[in-house]
Scaffold this active site. Sequence first.
Site, PDB file in Angstrom:
ATOM      1  N   ARG A 140     -14.710   4.205   1.542  1.00  0.00           N
ATOM      2  CA  ARG A 140     -14.370   5.032   2.694  1.00  0.00           C
ATOM      3  C   ARG A 140     -15.578   5.286   3.591  1.00  0.00           C
ATOM      4  O   ARG A 140     -15.436   5.975   4.599  1.00  0.00           O
ATOM      5  CB  ARG A 140     -13.808   6.373   2.195  1.00  0.00           C
ATOM      6  CG  ARG A 140     -12.276   6.434   2.204  1.00  0.00           C
ATOM      7  CD  ARG A 140     -11.852   7.730   1.562  1.00  0.00           C
ATOM      8  NE  ARG A 140     -10.603   8.238   2.043  1.00  0.00           N
ATOM      9  CZ  ARG A 140      -9.448   8.109   1.407  1.00  0.00           C
ATOM     10  NH1 ARG A 140      -9.373   7.440   0.289  1.00  0.00           N
ATOM     11  NH2 ARG A 140      -8.359   8.662   1.891  1.00  0.00           N
ATOM     12  N   ARG A 197      -8.529  15.143   7.950  1.00  0.00           N
ATOM     13  CA  ARG A 197      -8.585  13.886   7.182  1.00  0.00           C
ATOM     14  C   ARG A 197      -8.585  12.692   8.131  1.00  0.00           C
ATOM     15  O   ARG A 197      -9.325  11.722   7.922  1.00  0.00           O
ATOM     16  CB  ARG A 197      -7.383  13.808   6.228  1.00  0.00           C
ATOM     17  CG  ARG A 197      -7.512  14.757   5.061  1.00  0.00           C
ATOM     18  CD  ARG A 197      -6.192  15.013   4.383  1.00  0.00           C
ATOM     19  NE  ARG A 197      -5.628  13.834   3.765  1.00  0.00           N
ATOM     20  CZ  ARG A 197      -4.385  13.764   3.286  1.00  0.00           C
ATOM     21  NH1 ARG A 197      -3.587  14.821   3.388  1.00  0.00           N
ATOM     22  NH2 ARG A 197      -3.955  12.667   2.722  1.00  0.00           N
TER      23      ARG A 197
HETATM   24  P1  B4P Z   1      -6.037   9.352  -1.028  1.00  0.00           P
HETATM   25  O1  B4P Z   1      -5.482   9.674  -2.337  1.00  0.00           O
HETATM   26  O2  B4P Z   1      -6.657   8.015  -0.857  1.00  0.00           O
HETATM   27  O3  B4P Z   1      -4.794   9.585  -0.121  1.00  0.00           O
HETATM   28  P2  B4P Z   1      -4.302   9.243   1.306  1.00  0.00           P
HETATM   29  O4  B4P Z   1      -5.246   8.403   2.082  1.00  0.00           O
HETATM   30  O5  B4P Z   1      -3.915  10.538   1.864  1.00  0.00           O
HETATM   31  O6  B4P Z   1      -2.916   8.541   1.065  1.00  0.00           O
HETATM   32  P3  B4P Z   1      -2.319   7.111   1.092  1.00  0.00           P
HETATM   33  O7  B4P Z   1      -2.703   6.360   2.326  1.00  0.00           O
HETATM   34  O8  B4P Z   1      -2.533   6.408  -0.183  1.00  0.00           O
HETATM   35  O9  B4P Z   1      -0.786   7.569   1.114  1.00  0.00           O
HETATM   36  P4  B4P Z   1       0.445   6.718   1.513  1.00  0.00           P
HETATM   37  O10 B4P Z   1       0.154   6.270   2.905  1.00  0.00           O
HETATM   38  O11 B4P Z   1       0.798   5.682   0.531  1.00  0.00           O
HETATM   39  O12 B4P Z   1      -7.142  10.432  -0.580  1.00  0.00           O
HETATM   40  C1  B4P Z   1      -6.980  11.818  -0.730  1.00  0.00           C
HETATM   41  C2  B4P Z   1      -8.325  12.533  -0.555  1.00  0.00           C
HETATM   42  O13 B4P Z   1      -9.224  12.183  -1.662  1.00  0.00           O
HETATM   43  C3  B4P Z   1      -9.148  12.189   0.680  1.00  0.00           C
HETATM   44  O14 B4P Z   1      -8.775  12.977   1.804  1.00  0.00           O
HETATM   45  C4  B4P Z   1     -10.600  12.510   0.182  1.00  0.00           C
HETATM   46  O15 B4P Z   1     -10.883  13.877   0.259  1.00  0.00           O
HETATM   47  C5  B4P Z   1     -10.598  12.113  -1.265  1.00  0.00           C
HETATM   48  N1  B4P Z   1     -11.080  10.729  -1.464  1.00  0.00           N
HETATM   49  C6  B4P Z   1     -10.337   9.696  -1.954  1.00  0.00           C
HETATM   50  N2  B4P Z   1     -11.071   8.570  -2.002  1.00  0.00           N
HETATM   51  C7  B4P Z   1     -12.306   8.893  -1.531  1.00  0.00           C
HETATM   52  C8  B4P Z   1     -13.502   8.130  -1.316  1.00  0.00           C
HETATM   53  N3  B4P Z   1     -13.551   6.823  -1.580  1.00  0.00           N
HETATM   54  N4  B4P Z   1     -14.590   8.772  -0.800  1.00  0.00           N
HETATM   55  C9  B4P Z   1     -14.551  10.072  -0.538  1.00  0.00           C
HETATM   56  N5  B4P Z   1     -13.447  10.847  -0.705  1.00  0.00           N
HETATM   57  C10 B4P Z   1     -12.326  10.261  -1.206  1.00  0.00           C
HETATM   58  O16 B4P Z   1       1.626   7.696   1.581  1.00  0.00           O
HETATM   59  C11 B4P Z   1       1.791   8.681   2.582  1.00  0.00           C
HETATM   60  C12 B4P Z   1       3.278   8.972   2.785  1.00  0.00           C
HETATM   61  O17 B4P Z   1       3.822   8.004   3.660  1.00  0.00           O
HETATM   62  C13 B4P Z   1       4.121   8.913   1.516  1.00  0.00           C
HETATM   63  O18 B4P Z   1       4.981  10.009   1.498  1.00  0.00           O
HETATM   64  C14 B4P Z   1       4.909   7.619   1.650  1.00  0.00           C
HETATM   65  O19 B4P Z   1       6.171   7.682   1.032  1.00  0.00           O
HETATM   66  C15 B4P Z   1       5.026   7.473   3.153  1.00  0.00           C
HETATM   67  N6  B4P Z   1       5.117   6.098   3.581  1.00  0.00           N
HETATM   68  C16 B4P Z   1       4.358   5.062   3.163  1.00  0.00           C
HETATM   69  N7  B4P Z   1       4.722   3.929   3.795  1.00  0.00           N
HETATM   70  C17 B4P Z   1       5.739   4.270   4.655  1.00  0.00           C
HETATM   71  C18 B4P Z   1       6.526   3.536   5.596  1.00  0.00           C
HETATM   72  N8  B4P Z   1       6.380   2.231   5.807  1.00  0.00           N
HETATM   73  N9  B4P Z   1       7.453   4.216   6.335  1.00  0.00           N
HETATM   74  C19 B4P Z   1       7.630   5.533   6.144  1.00  0.00           C
HETATM   75  N10 B4P Z   1       6.912   6.278   5.259  1.00  0.00           N
HETATM   76  C20 B4P Z   1       5.993   5.653   4.523  1.00  0.00           C
END
Ligand code: B4P
Length: 242
Positions: A140, A197
């Site tokens: 990230r 975020r």
């Molecule tokens: P993450 O767990 O990586 O989460 P995210 O980016 O919020 O979610 P993701 O992108 O995986 O979710 P998705 O779209 O699948 O990070 C959380 C936190 O952890 C960060 O803010 C940070 O603080 C920390 N962190 C993690 N890694 C880090 C790193 N390397 N360095 C520093 N800090 C770090 O899903 C979202 C929603 O969209 C779901 O409800 C899904 O059902 C929906 N969705 C997905 N595809 C869809 C589609 N095509 N159409 C409609 N809805 C859809």
Amino acid sequence: MVCHILDICWVLHFFTMYEADSPSFMQGFGRFVNGIIRTVHYICPYLRLVTMFNLILFGPPGSGKGTQSEKLIARYGFKHLSTGDILRNEIKNGTALGLEAKNLMDQGQLVPDAVVIGMIRTALEQNPGVNGFLFDGFPRTNTQAEALDALLTEKNTSIKVVLALQVSKTELIKRLLNRGLTSGRTDDVNESVIGSRIEEYERKTAAVADHYKKLDKVVYIPGEGGLEQIFTSLSKEIDERS
Ligand code: B4P
């Protein structure tokens, strides 16, 4: 290492020393077979590492990384490494690392590079025999990207492709708020945290794509539309490179 050189020597020794009818033939043959087996065992992990398929699923929060990762793992058998999942697990287990991470995650900020790099190093070491890693939510920052490249180089492998999901900001906010209704994730319920975020992504994470663009490894994939349609686009890129 010395043992394996000795095994290879035994194989060569067998060819040069033993006549098929000599009394020590069976003893030599036994050592020969043993040497072959151990040599193949020794070489195989290296072959596997060289042929590993490692990919980064890249995109802003809510772009579908976690969602598509599940489908890709089911099809290709990658080892899933999601730093978000690992951190949430630390929080669930109430570890010191989890407590530190929770504070930052609840504010929509990134966890320090050293912490997540350490987590990935451990995960790579714990999974020596896999066909490939799917990195989800990592790297990230550019520091994380450089650390990942170095860790993979140490293991004679590298990133094959970065698949970058593109989704508009309005759609991201809509998806995350929607997930917040049921996920129990404290970082999904508040629109201002979601905004932070996305800002963190724009400020620190978007540049990671530039890092891999220089290496000609980035492919952009439209991330809006049906899950299956997006999955087909991702799979096509993987199949072309496998
Ligand atoms: P993450 O767990 O990586 O989460 P995210 O980016 O919020 O979610 P993701 O992108 O995986 O979710 P998705 O779209 O699948 O990070 C959380 C936190 O952890 C960060 O803010 C940070 O603080 C920390 N962190 C993690 N890694 C880090 C790193 N390397 N360095 C520093 N800090 C770090 O899903 C979202 C929603 O969209 C779901 O409800 C899904 O059902 C929906 N969705 C997905 N595809 C869809 C589609 N095509 N159409 C409609 N809805 C859809």
